[in-house]
Design a protein around this motif. Structure first.
Motif, PDB file in Angstrom:
ATOM      1  N   THR A 255       8.435  10.145  28.793  1.00  0.00           N
ATOM      2  CA  THR A 255       7.762   9.516  27.650  1.00  0.00           C
ATOM      3  C   THR A 255       6.290   9.940  27.660  1.00  0.00           C
ATOM      4  O   THR A 255       5.793  10.402  28.686  1.00  0.00           O
ATOM      5  CB  THR A 255       7.876   7.984  27.760  1.00  0.00           C
ATOM      6  OG1 THR A 255       7.553   7.607  29.100  1.00  0.00           O
ATOM      7  CG2 THR A 255       9.301   7.523  27.455  1.00  0.00           C
TER       8      THR A 255
ATOM      9  N   ALA B 261       6.309   8.388  32.137  1.00  0.00           N
ATOM     10  CA  ALA B 261       6.109   9.799  31.793  1.00  0.00           C
ATOM     11  C   ALA B 261       6.780  10.699  32.831  1.00  0.00           C
ATOM     12  O   ALA B 261       7.429  11.687  32.493  1.00  0.00           O
ATOM     13  CB  ALA B 261       4.615  10.102  31.696  1.00  0.00           C
TER      14      ALA B 261
ATOM     15  N   SER C 249      10.785   6.879  23.517  1.00  0.00           N
ATOM     16  CA  SER C 249       9.345   6.810  23.767  1.00  0.00           C
ATOM     17  C   SER C 249       8.734   5.605  23.072  1.00  0.00           C
ATOM     18  O   SER C 249       7.960   4.845  23.661  1.00  0.00           O
ATOM     19  CB  SER C 249       8.659   8.086  23.254  1.00  0.00           C
ATOM     20  OG  SER C 249       9.108   9.202  23.986  1.00  0.00           O
TER      21      SER C 249
ATOM     22  N   ALA D  93       5.911  15.344  25.937  1.00  0.00           N
ATOM     23  CA  ALA D  93       6.994  14.391  26.144  1.00  0.00           C
ATOM     24  C   ALA D  93       8.348  15.059  25.951  1.00  0.00           C
ATOM     25  O   ALA D  93       8.519  15.896  25.078  1.00  0.00           O
ATOM     26  CB  ALA D  93       6.853  13.215  25.186  1.00  0.00           C
TER      27      ALA D  93
END
Ligand SMILES: Nc1nc2c(c(=O)[nH]1)N[C@H]1C(S)=C(S)[C@@H](COP(=O)(O)O)O[C@H]1N2
Ligand SMILES: [Mo]
Length: 540
Positions: A34, A29, A151, A144
């Protein structure tokens, strides 16, 4: 896993693997944007919880923060929320793998193909746990930045990897179970070695992943393009004779210190500002989409505004003042022409938040304003970029940020927090606070020593007529008022108290412009906002 693999070992392995899984997801992330399913799961949980329970949880958090003096309520509460989210996720993943270990122990332990069986069943575990998490992130995640395929691939790989690791762990632990007395000590040694390897690998992934994620996460927002004015020299009341008592909070809140409250665990929803439009739908003659340029094309209006969260405790820090700039909602009404049956606007936000404002309120008050700038710079992401609304006299819960759509409707509806049990109107309660008893700033006035006492008083757009201070339960004495930044900001008050040594109790109350006294009865924040008299004790 044979009899020698204790339940403790299984739980320990489950926790290690869950921590590594969570850290990897967190690192992804931070590094490539993501989704972080732990935050999405928490958002899902928080939104599904009954309003009362949710408020109880938030209250507990805020009370703890205040009791332990853990810093600003908003940042600390958000951090606490995120830690709870991570805790919940680790717990769920650990419980899932422990359940898996115990099922595998019963069904696979005696199988000759333990290795293949372990890996395959581990993959199934990864899918059973990972797929729902991916679905939650797919439907709820708003932060995101990575492309959806990236992702998807990343989450699938991490959950599969975690499942395989659990399967392999099962295999190693069961393969090493002693089959005969003679092997016992050798296998125990093997098992210990494997557990040490597992522990150090998982700990490394956890520490590095968490560190990486934290490091890369909060990329600071770009500096403001052109701050036109943020300095007190340009404030409208610089020349006012009443100066704040030393230790009074800043009259104009520095933007970095403006409180921030919203329902999003992982951060503000991402909005594509380039292609942003405000959709106007429902009961209007002209449904349309307005670009930011069009909205900013109307005559701008700027208002100094104090806003407070309805969850602000007596003398709490969820209240701030800044300069809001935008377009009067009356201009928007003229443009879209509501149909006769339209009576309210349902304001919808990118994070799923919503509130309703009556057309009558807008028609009667030019100051209801679609806001695109704060403190003379474009609205910051966390404060609702590109558009939020201001409605005078109401708590923050009535004023959506990140607005994407305005739907004109005929009948009133409950908004996000109203559905969760908070006040339908959420009109602000008058409040007054002692910020300082500035003993160190005592001064001599003719033959008396005076100590400046000061703070704020606020009654929304209704205005403050008078502030009174009481010492040791004596008479209420009128304080001096500094002229406020506007008719909607807090008023700075000051009382220079004829000093007497000893311990004293100071209390403050205010009276609204129309003579209504501040409510003295103590009430908590739910459902309508806190009331009561603020007092402090101090030895001088
Ligand atoms: N879209 C959206 N708007 C929102 C919220 C939210 O969670 N989502 N929170 C509201 C609440 S409860 C408050 S107190 C104010 C806070 O605004 P600020 O964070 O810019 O100070 O935003 C309001 N608008
Ligand atoms: Mo709020």
């Amino acid at each position: 896993m044979g009899t020698k693999t204790s339940t403790g070992t299984i739980i320990w392995a489950g926790i290690l693997l869950a921590a590594a899984l969570t850290a990897l997801l967190f690192a992804g992330a931070g590094a490539v944007g993501t989704p972080f399913p732990a935050f999405d799961l928490f958002d899902l949980t928080a939104r599904a919880l009954p309003g009362g329970l949710l408020t109880f949880g938030i209250d507990l958090m805020v009370d703890t923060i205040r009791a332990l003096n853990l810093g600003p309520t908003d940042d600390t509460a958000k951090l606490a929320e995120q830690l709870m989210a991570v805790g919940l996720f680790v717990l769920l993943a650990a419980v899932s793998s422990v359940i898996y270990f115990s099922i595998a122990r019963r069904t696979l332990a005696r199988s000759a193909a333990r290795r293949r069986g372990g890996l395959l069943s581990g993959l199934v575990l990864g899918g059973l746990f990972g797929l729902p998490m991916m679905a939650i992130s797919a439907s709820l995640n708003l932060t995101a930045t990575a492309a959806p395929v990236v992702s998807l691939a990343w989450l699938a790989a991490v959950f599969a990897g975690w499942g395989l690791a659990a399967g392999y762990t099962f295999y190693r632990l069961s393969a090493m179970s002693p089959t005969a007395e003679t092997e016992a000590s050798a296998t125990a040694l093997n098992r210990r070695q494997f557990l040490i390897q597992l522990g150090s690998a998982a700990a490394t992934i956890t520490v590095v992943g968490a560190g990486l994620g934290a490091l890369l996460r909060n990329t600071p927002s770009a500096p403001p393009e052109e701050p036109i004015q943020t300095n007190a020299a340009a404030l409208p009341n610089v020349d006012n004779a009443v100066s704040p008592a030393p230790g009074t909070r800043p009259e104009y809140t520095p933007l970095d210190q403006h409180y921030r409250i919203d329902i999003n665990t992982g951060g503000p929803p991402r909005i594509d500002l380039e292609n942003y439009t405000l959709k106007i739908t429902g009961l209007v003659e002209e449904p349309l989409e307005l670009t930011l340029d069009e909205i900013q094309g109307y005559e701008p209006m700027s208002q100094y505004i104090t806003m407070s969260c309805i969850s602000n405790r007596l003398a709490g820090d969820l209240i701030s003042t800044t300069l809001w700039t935008g377009t009067s909602m009356q201009r928007i009404l003229e443009r879209v022409k509501p149909l006769p049956e339209a009576a309210h606007i349902k304001i919808k936000a990118a994070d799923g938040f919503d509130e309703v404002v009556a057309l009558d309120v807008i028609r009667q008050d030019e100051r209801v304003m679609l806001t695109y700038a704060w403190d003379n710079e474009p609205l910051r992401e966390r404060h609702g970029a590109p558009l939020r609304i201001h409605i005078p006299d109401l708590y923050g819960m009535k004023q959506p940020k990140w607005i994407t759509e305005m739907e004109f409707i005929s009948a009133w509806e409950e908004g996000y927090w109203v559905r969760r049990g908070w006040d339908k109107e959420a009109r602000v309660r008058a409040t007054s606070v002692i910020d300082t008893v500035a003993a160190e700033a005592a001064y001599k006035d003719s033959d008396r020593m005076l100590i400046p006492i000061g703070g704020i008083a606020w009654a929304g757009a209704r205005g403050i007529a008078r502030v009174e201070v009481q010492v040791d339960g004596g008479d209420w004495v009128e304080a001096q008022l500094r002229s406020p930044l506007s008719d909607k900001t807090w008023v700075i008050w000051r009382y220079d108290w004829p000093f007497e040594a000893g311990e004293h109790r100071f209390a403050v109350r205010c009276i609204e412009s129309d003579g209504t006294p501040q409510i003295e009865m103590v009430a908590g924040v739910r459902p309508s906002g806190a009331t009561g008299i603020h007092s402090v004790s101090k030895t001088v």
